[in-house]
Scaffold this motif. Structure first.
Motif, PDB file in Angstrom:
ATOM      1  N   THR A 134       0.965  -0.982  -0.050  1.00 31.55           N
ATOM      2  CA  THR A 134       0.359   0.114  -0.017  1.00 31.55           C
ATOM      3  C   THR A 134       1.177   0.982   0.484  1.00 31.55           C
ATOM      4  OG1 THR A 134      -2.097   1.237   0.978  1.00 31.55           O
ATOM      5  CG2 THR A 134      -0.030  -0.103   2.517  1.00 31.55           C
ATOM      6  N   LEU A 135       0.443   2.056  -0.194  1.00 28.33           N
ATOM      7  CA  LEU A 135       1.353   4.094  -0.272  1.00 28.33           C
ATOM      8  C   LEU A 135       0.593   4.284   0.723  1.00 28.33           C
ATOM      9  CD1 LEU A 135       1.267   4.616  -4.090  1.00 28.33           C
ATOM     10  CD2 LEU A 135       2.961   4.471  -2.523  1.00 28.33           C
ATOM     11  N   ARG A 136       1.334   5.322   1.203  1.00 26.50           N
ATOM     12  CA  ARG A 136       0.850   5.327   2.855  1.00 26.50           C
ATOM     13  C   ARG A 136       1.361   7.048   2.859  1.00 26.50           C
ATOM     14  NH1 ARG A 136      -3.373   5.053   5.930  1.00 26.50           N
ATOM     15  NH2 ARG A 136      -3.292   6.144   8.041  1.00 26.50           N
ATOM     16  N   GLU A 137       0.607   7.883   2.970  1.00 22.18           N
ATOM     17  CA  GLU A 137       1.195   9.437   2.519  1.00 22.18           C
ATOM     18  C   GLU A 137       1.590   9.892   3.959  1.00 22.18           C
ATOM     19  OE1 GLU A 137       1.694  11.526  -0.231  1.00 22.18           O
ATOM     20  OE2 GLU A 137       1.042  10.496  -1.329  1.00 22.18           O
ATOM     21  N   THR A 138       2.492  10.586   4.268  1.00 21.51           N
ATOM     22  CA  THR A 138       3.147  11.289   5.929  1.00 21.51           C
ATOM     23  C   THR A 138       3.682  12.904   5.273  1.00 21.51           C
ATOM     24  OG1 THR A 138       5.406  10.029   5.015  1.00 21.51           O
ATOM     25  CG2 THR A 138       3.580   8.789   5.526  1.00 21.51           C
ATOM     26  N   PRO A 139       4.029  12.940   6.363  1.00 19.16           N
ATOM     27  CA  PRO A 139       5.111  14.225   6.335  1.00 19.16           C
ATOM     28  C   PRO A 139       6.043  14.600   5.552  1.00 19.16           C
ATOM     29  CG  PRO A 139       3.954  14.095   8.397  1.00 19.16           C
ATOM     30  CD  PRO A 139       3.970  12.303   7.691  1.00 19.16           C
ATOM     31  N   ILE A 140       7.213  12.961   5.057  1.00 20.44           N
ATOM     32  CA  ILE A 140       8.119  13.438   4.198  1.00 20.44           C
ATOM     33  C   ILE A 140       7.667  12.227   2.703  1.00 20.44           C
ATOM     34  CG2 ILE A 140       9.381  13.062   6.355  1.00 20.44           C
ATOM     35  CD1 ILE A 140       9.069  10.090   6.063  1.00 20.44           C
ATOM     36  N   GLY A 141       6.633  13.165   3.067  1.00 20.68           N
ATOM     37  CA  GLY A 141       6.350  12.182   1.497  1.00 20.68           C
ATOM     38  C   GLY A 141       5.690  10.511   1.738  1.00 20.68           C
ATOM     39  N   PRO A 142       5.138   9.892  -0.306  1.00 23.69           N
ATOM     40  CA  PRO A 142       5.075   8.542   0.150  1.00 23.69           C
ATOM     41  C   PRO A 142       5.708   7.766   0.933  1.00 23.69           C
ATOM     42  CG  PRO A 142       4.927   9.506  -2.056  1.00 23.69           C
ATOM     43  CD  PRO A 142       5.296  10.381  -1.765  1.00 23.69           C
ATOM     44  N   LEU A 143       5.275   6.899   0.739  1.00 25.97           N
ATOM     45  CA  LEU A 143       6.076   5.631   1.604  1.00 25.97           C
ATOM     46  C   LEU A 143       5.574   4.153   0.903  1.00 25.97           C
ATOM     47  CD1 LEU A 143       6.698   6.304   5.734  1.00 25.97           C
ATOM     48  CD2 LEU A 143       7.946   6.732   3.402  1.00 25.97           C
ATOM     49  N   LEU A 144       5.908   3.220   0.712  1.00 21.14           N
ATOM     50  CA  LEU A 144       5.861   2.525   0.262  1.00 21.14           C
ATOM     51  C   LEU A 144       5.456   0.972   0.832  1.00 21.14           C
ATOM     52  CD1 LEU A 144       4.592  -0.036  -1.831  1.00 21.14           C
ATOM     53  CD2 LEU A 144       7.155  -0.087  -2.289  1.00 21.14           C
ATOM     54  N   LEU A 145       4.706   0.427   1.381  1.00 21.29           N
ATOM     55  CA  LEU A 145       4.668  -0.534   2.527  1.00 21.29           C
ATOM     56  C   LEU A 145       4.283  -1.470   1.922  1.00 21.29           C
ATOM     57  CD1 LEU A 145       1.952   1.064   5.394  1.00 21.29           C
ATOM     58  CD2 LEU A 145       4.980   1.677   5.220  1.00 21.29           C
ATOM     59  N   ALA A 146       5.089  -2.736   2.349  1.00 20.66           N
ATOM     60  CA  ALA A 146       5.013  -4.409   2.023  1.00 20.66           C
ATOM     61  C   ALA A 146       4.956  -4.817   2.888  1.00 20.66           C
ATOM     62  CB  ALA A 146       6.260  -4.129   0.979  1.00 20.66           C
ATOM     63  N   ALA A 147       4.358  -5.941   2.371  1.00 19.97           N
ATOM     64  CA  ALA A 147       4.625  -6.672   4.104  1.00 19.97           C
ATOM     65  C   ALA A 147       3.691  -8.355   2.998  1.00 19.97           C
ATOM     66  CB  ALA A 147       3.858  -6.707   5.129  1.00 19.97           C
ATOM     67  N   THR A 148       4.629  -9.555   4.232  1.00 22.93           N
ATOM     68  CA  THR A 148       4.308 -10.657   4.044  1.00 22.93           C
ATOM     69  C   THR A 148       3.602 -11.381   5.441  1.00 22.93           C
ATOM     70  OG1 THR A 148       5.556 -11.381   5.119  1.00 22.93           O
ATOM     71  CG2 THR A 148       6.376 -11.258   2.584  1.00 22.93           C
ATOM     72  N   ALA A 149       2.957 -12.178   4.999  1.00 23.94           N
ATOM     73  CA  ALA A 149       2.177 -12.955   6.055  1.00 23.94           C
ATOM     74  C   ALA A 149       3.089 -12.930   7.537  1.00 23.94           C
ATOM     75  CB  ALA A 149       1.803 -14.210   6.478  1.00 23.94           C
ATOM     76  N   GLU A 150       4.578 -12.432   7.316  1.00 21.97           N
ATOM     77  CA  GLU A 150       5.231 -12.597   8.452  1.00 21.97           C
ATOM     78  C   GLU A 150       5.416 -11.843   9.230  1.00 21.97           C
ATOM     79  OE1 GLU A 150       6.590 -14.138   5.648  1.00 21.97           O
ATOM     80  OE2 GLU A 150       5.868 -16.290   6.318  1.00 21.97           O
ATOM     81  N   GLY A 151       5.345  -9.977   8.343  1.00 23.20           N
ATOM     82  CA  GLY A 151       4.806  -8.835   8.917  1.00 23.20           C
ATOM     83  C   GLY A 151       5.646  -8.150   7.934  1.00 23.20           C
TER      84      GLY A 151
END
Length: 187
Positions: A12-29
């Motif tokens: 997912t993409l998350r807008e933050t005060p430092i710009g957009p962050l791509l967050l990627a996760a697996t079943a482990e975390g």
């Protein structure tokens, strides 16, 4: 040649005060955080994840529950962090994108350098069990697959200079200012 084990990944993409962050996760975390995740940067990051984890990442809405839940927990923790909460990140982490000495360094950083504090490259090398590896610590910071959550922005040069940063020096300054290590920018 060995086959890469398939690790289904959600993103997912998350807008933050430092710009957009791509967050990627697996079943482990949480497995990956990428700064400035727009356009080609986003496309390259998703292609790298596919190659490294053996499956094309799925948008969070289409992903298996455990991975999508880790993304939700990470997004909430990031919201708290950017609101000024000094609470440590407690989301589960998937360390599969790092190994060896860099993994030791990053694990030490994640658990041993709390919000609002900094550490030098040399001190982190000592803590990771290799006092002669300050430069290797720098390389580990540059290859950190989990920036912000595993706080490589808290690692400084022995002179106190902020050093380099994969997300850019302005991003590092902003994160250190948020944590009270540096003064907030005047404008």
């Amino acid at each position: 040649m060995t086959d890469t084990p398939v690790r289904p990944t959600a993103w997912t993409l998350r807008e933050t005060p430092i710009g957009p962050l791509l967050l990627a996760a697996t079943a482990e975390g949480l497995a990956n955080v990428v700064f400035h995740a727009r356009g080609r940067t986003l496309d390259r990051a998703l292609a790298r994840l596919s190659a490294r984890l053996g499956a094309g990442p799925l948008p969070a809405a289409q992903a298996p529950a455990p991975a999508a839940e880790h993304l939700g927990a990470t997004a909430a923790a990031l919201d708290d962090y950017f609101a000024g909460s000094p609470a440590p990140f407690t989301v589960p982490l998937d360390w599969s994108l790092t190994e060896g000495f860099p993994a030791r360094v990053l694990r030490e950083l994640a658990t041993g350098v709390p919000y609002g504090t900094t550490v030098g490259y040399q001190d982190l090398a000592v803590r990771a069990g290799d006092p002669g590896a300050a430069r290797a610590v720098g390389a580990a910071m540059g290859a950190n697959p989990l920036p912000v959550v595993v706080p490589c922005h808290r690692v400084l040069e022995s002179s106190g200079a902020i050093g380099g940063f994969g997300g850019g020096l302005e991003t590092k300054r902003a994160l250190l200012a948020l944590e009270g290590v540096l003064p907030q920018p005047l404008f």
